[in-house]
Enzyme design. Structure first.
Site, PDB file in Angstrom:
ATOM      1  N   ASP A  68      -9.608 -44.242  28.594  1.00  0.00           N
ATOM      2  CA  ASP A  68     -10.250 -45.041  27.549  1.00  0.00           C
ATOM      3  C   ASP A  68      -9.294 -46.107  27.030  1.00  0.00           C
ATOM      4  O   ASP A  68      -8.074 -45.992  27.139  1.00  0.00           O
ATOM      5  CB  ASP A  68     -10.747 -44.158  26.405  1.00  0.00           C
ATOM      6  CG  ASP A  68      -9.640 -43.332  25.761  1.00  0.00           C
ATOM      7  OD1 ASP A  68      -8.739 -42.872  26.492  1.00  0.00           O
ATOM      8  OD2 ASP A  68      -9.668 -43.144  24.529  1.00  0.00           O
ATOM      9  N   GLU A 133      -8.564 -40.528  23.939  1.00  0.00           N
ATOM     10  CA  GLU A 133      -7.216 -40.561  23.374  1.00  0.00           C
ATOM     11  C   GLU A 133      -7.120 -41.609  22.278  1.00  0.00           C
ATOM     12  O   GLU A 133      -6.460 -41.401  21.263  1.00  0.00           O
ATOM     13  CB  GLU A 133      -6.187 -40.857  24.465  1.00  0.00           C
ATOM     14  CG  GLU A 133      -4.745 -40.580  24.060  1.00  0.00           C
ATOM     15  CD  GLU A 133      -4.054 -41.734  23.347  1.00  0.00           C
ATOM     16  OE1 GLU A 133      -2.992 -41.508  22.737  1.00  0.00           O
ATOM     17  OE2 GLU A 133      -4.565 -42.878  23.394  1.00  0.00           O
TER      18      GLU A 133
END
Length: 375
Positions: A68, A133
């Protein structure tokens, strides 16, 4: 080799995987890992994609990372499309190039070369990859760690590919991180006309002395690994913009980054004691992000330093500075954890970029670490 790394990085960057979305990044990585004999366990939770990949048995070396990325900000501020990676003057531009799709490409290509050279390597090589994250981090790495711990399947050594470097790849590695806890405090008053303060109760007037007392708390003096713990205001708000209204409440958000000298419970008690010792009506919400962790000198740090010195002819600085990382979750397993990644001077910024030569160098370092621990 450089072409292989760059092409994989470009494939990943071209996918707009704003946290917690993965949108197919992990499928690309999994396909390549399966081709070199890795077993795959998907641990998806809600909108988050996670996987655990492993090859071999015995002592486990894990490479951890995330697919991400953060939002791009204002599109007009980018010189190029953030999700159409381009190479200019030896740099690869695009969102996630430095944090951390470039490092993912370096990891995967390093593993491919390593397995080709050492198909019967000792120990176990593994990957722990998440798409959560950069945002809440509640459905990401921690869920894979919980799954592994439930199976008594432990990680011995872990390289987290966060962009740890400052000027050149490998000049700084992170062997720990501070803990983080947030206090959301609302001080309640009574709204009223500002010309009649006796008919109201101004939460700002009552709150300011309390805020200053909280900021003056000295939690500790740090230690050999950590700077002193710090308390900072992240957000503060009161009122609605009218100059004739005493607000009914004051909101202040404190974030505390703390060393291994104190616990979150001690921090909470210090702040609550100040609040309770003043004549205020308040409510408080705590958000706990993670405990501090430290990896002291041992096999992993020695190996990482050795590999970096081999390529840079200079040893790295060991640091615990910066924000939290997913290393805090992996450290819960008792693992040795080190962060080694790309240069961080453009992360989360517009026009994020990374040197092509840095991708090659990092991949070589990763392969050398694999060789020294597993071959």
């Amino acid at each position: 080799m450089t072409c292989s790394i760059t092409e994989l990085a470009k494939k990943l960057i071209s996918i707009p995987s704003v946290s917690p979305k993965d949108l197919g990044c992990q499928d690309i990585i999994i396909k390549r890992l399966c081709a070199i004999g890795f077993d795959i366990k998907r641990v998806n939770v809600n909108d988050t994609k996670n996987f655990w990949a492993f090859r071999g048995t015995g002592k486990t070396l894990t490479f951890a990372g995330h697919t991400d990325v953060v939002p791009i900000g204002q599109d007009k501020d980018w010189q190029t499309d953030p999700f159409q990676p381009v190479i200019r003057s030896g740099y690869l531009f695009g969102r996630g190039s430095a944090d951390m799709k470039g490092a993912l490409a370096a990891m995967i290509t390093a593993a491919e070369r390593f397995v080709n050279k050492f198909p019967n390597h000792k120990g176990r090589l593994s990957f722990l990859i998440t798409s959560d994250e950069e945002s809440s981090a509640v459905d990401g790495t921690i869920k894979v760690v919980e799954y592994l711990m439930s199976k008594r399947d432990m990680i011995d050594y872990c390289i987290v590919g966060e962009p740890s470097s400052t000027n050149i790849v490998g000049d700084v590695i992170k062997n720990g991180r501070r803990g983080s806890i947030t206090a959301n405090i609302t001080i309640h008053g009574i709204q009223g006309h500002i010309a009649y303060p006796d008919l109201a109760d101004n939460p700002i007037h009552k709150g300011l002395p309390v805020i200053l007392k909280i900021l003056s708390i000295k939690l500790d003096s740090g230690n050999d690994f950590f700077l002193p713990s710090s308390i900072n205001i992240a957000n503060i708000h009161a009122g609605n913009g009218f100059n004739n209204v005493i607000p009914g409440s004051l909101f202040v958000q404190f974030n505390i980054r703390f060393s291994s000298e104190v616990s979150e419970k001690h921090i909470q008690s210090q702040i609550v004691n100040i609040l309770n010792s003043n004549d205020i009506n308040y409510s408080i919400e705590w958000l706990f992000s993670g405990k501090p962790f430290i990896t002291k000198k041992g096999l992993l740090i020695d190996t990482v330093i050795q590999s970096i010195f081999y390529f840079n002819k200079k040893k790295p600085i060991l640091s615990t500075s910066g924000g939290t990382s997913d290393g805090r979750f992996i450290a819960l397993m008792g693992s040795e954890v080190v962060e080694l990644g790309l240069v961080n001077n453009t992360i989360h910024k517009v026009n994020e970029c990374v040197k092509i030569s840095d991708l090659k160098l990092l991949s070589c370092m990763y392969e050398d670490i694999m060789k020294n621990l597993l071959s």
